[in-house]
Design an enzyme around this catalytic site. Structure first.
Site: not given
Ligand code: BGC
Length: 457
Positions: A77, A121, A166, A292, A294, A354
């Site tokens: 991607r 992006h 995002e 995505n 995290y 992601e």
């Molecule tokens: C984004 C990336 C970023 C990653 C880590 C995501 O929100 O798409 O561009 O590097 O998080 O912060």
């Protein structure tokens, strides 16, 4: 030993974005982007770092595709830099900029790596920013013209597209908090930006359909489960507002054609009304949703944090990444996110577009190795969380680790390293970390290797 398996045809990929890895932002006729300007303005990035060189991927793309092949990836991607292809954002196309992406796509296909292209992006052509950027309603047409040119150029070879990456971050970091380009701080602008992002998305999906493209098109959103810090009513309400603001603001219009009711409460007089035509455009059906993931967000009521009046609460008992206390490592919330999306938005194919972590890795690799046991553990735990959702019947079709390479982490510069491949920014040498080796084992066994811990952990 390995009955732990992912669905047949599962995409095992890695993700990057143009501005974070390419470097050479003005090469071969490219125009500057809003990020180019932002990072060249003192005070906006850590140590004044810029993406002028980044991973030098613009020159090293062939080597990087070989690397992906060696790692066994079957998907990649990446995003297109709009101002490389249209230096002014609209008007004449820059053939040399487009050639770069043509070559990249061809090289990926030669290696049986499925290209997954994100059109936006975060790097907007500066010439469009001068005309108001995402605040100007015409941005929907500008974006669609650019998207259509990309469909025409690459549509015969690219089976998977995403309009926006995002959009919430574009709005929140770019226009509410000013920590990203274009650095505005106005909660009056935010709803306008959100709506124009959604209109641009809808119109670009429509264009994709009208050109009868065979591939799939979707949108990529970042989702962060919002958990009330206590069972007090005001914290529960704060978590609900935070969820509407971050997780439902874009998905609800895209899938159901309406904004979450909480937004009028959050934005007050800044919340405009929207026409039925716009809402119908935004609701153009999608082929998939990219997620995505995290972290989660343990949330409390906080009058001092406008516009949502909610703050995160530190969770000292859990690990955190180098990005600080707000980046709690909490893998099981990824299962929750996937179940939540199915519950709210129905049976639509999902991809993890992601997921990844920045932990401390040394700037220089020793003996061609970088041991990153925390990232190995992170990868394993999150993939097990994805698998748990699949076992509960969620249609997850692929996983893209963030990121292939250590890269330019936006305003945080080169400090946080997210790569499974280490980059020495002095020499541009790439060194696969232990997590990359582990990922290769996982890919080869279609998930089976997750049954045992990675060698680095
Ligand atoms: C984004 C990336 C970023 C990653 C880590 C995501 O929100 O798409 O561009 O590097 O998080 O912060």
């Amino acid at each position: 030993m390995s009955e732990l398996q992912f669905p047949k045809g599962f995409l095992w990929g890695a993700a990057t974005s143009a501005h974070q890895i390419e470097g050479s932002p003005l090469a071969d006729g490219a125009g500057p982007s809003n990020w180019y300007r932002f990072e060249h303005t003192p005070g906006n990035t850590a140590f004044g770092e810029t993406a002028d060189i980044a991973c030098d991927h613009y020159n090293r793309w062939a080597e990087d595709v070989e690397l992906m092949h060696d790692l066994g990836l079957n998907a990649y991607r990446f995003s297109v830099s709009w101002s490389r292809v249209f230096p002014e954002g609209r008007g004449p196309l820059n053939r040399r900029g487009l050639d770069f992406y043509e070559r990249l796509v061809d090289a990926l296909l030669e290696r049986d790596i499925t290209p997954n292209v994100t059109l936006y992006h975060w790097d907007l052509p500066a010439a469009l920013d001068d005309r108001g950027g995402w605040l100007n309603p015409d941005v929907a047409h500008w974006f669609t013209d650019y998207a259509s040119a990309m469909y025409r150029a690459l549509g015969d070879r690219v089976p998977m597209w995403a309009t926006l990456n995002e959009p919430w971050v574009v709005m929140d970091a770019g226009y509410v908090h000013g920590t990203h380009a274009p650095g505005h701080r106005s909660h009056f602008e935010a709803p306008i930006v959100a709506h124009n992002l959604l209109r641009a998305h809808g119109q670009a999906v429509q264009a994709f359909r009208s050109e009868a493209r065979t591939g799939a098109i979707g949108i990529v959103v970042n989702l962060e489960p919002k958990v009330p810090a206590t069972d007090r009513a005001e914290d529960i309400a704060a978590a609900r507002r935070a969820e509407a603001y971050m997780n439902r603001l874009f998905l609800e219009p895209v899938v159901h054609g309406r904004y979450p009711a909480e937004l009028a409460e959050i934005f007050g007089e800044a919340w405009p009304s929207h026409s039925d035509e716009d809402m119908a455009l935004i609701r153009e059906p999608l082929d998939y949703i990219g997620i995505n993931y995290y972290k989660r967000g343990v949330t409390r009521h906080d009058d001092g944090a406008p516009p949502v009046r909610a703050s995160l609460v530190r969770q000292p008992q859990n690990p955190h990444t180098v990005l600080g206390w707000e980046w709690e490592v909490y893998p099981s919330a990824l299962t929750d996110v996937l179940l939540w999306v199915r519950q709210h938005y129905g049976e639509i194919p999902l991809y993890i577009t992601e997921n990844g972590s920045a932990f401390y890795d040394p700037p220089t690799a020793r003996d061609d190795a970088v041991h990153d046991p925390l990232r190995v553990q992170y990868l394993r735990d999150h993939l097990l969380a994805v698998h748990a959702a699949i076992e509960q019947g969620v249609d997850v079709r692929g996983y893209f680790v963030w990121s292939l390479l250590d890269n330019f982490e936006w305003a945080a510069g080169y400090g946080p390293r997210f790569g499974i491949v280490h980059v020495d920014f002095e020499t541009q040498k790439r060194t696969p970390k232990t997590s990359a080796r582990y990922y290769t084992e996982i890919i080869r066994s279609n998930g089976g290797a997750l049954a045992h811990a990675g060698r680095g952990s």
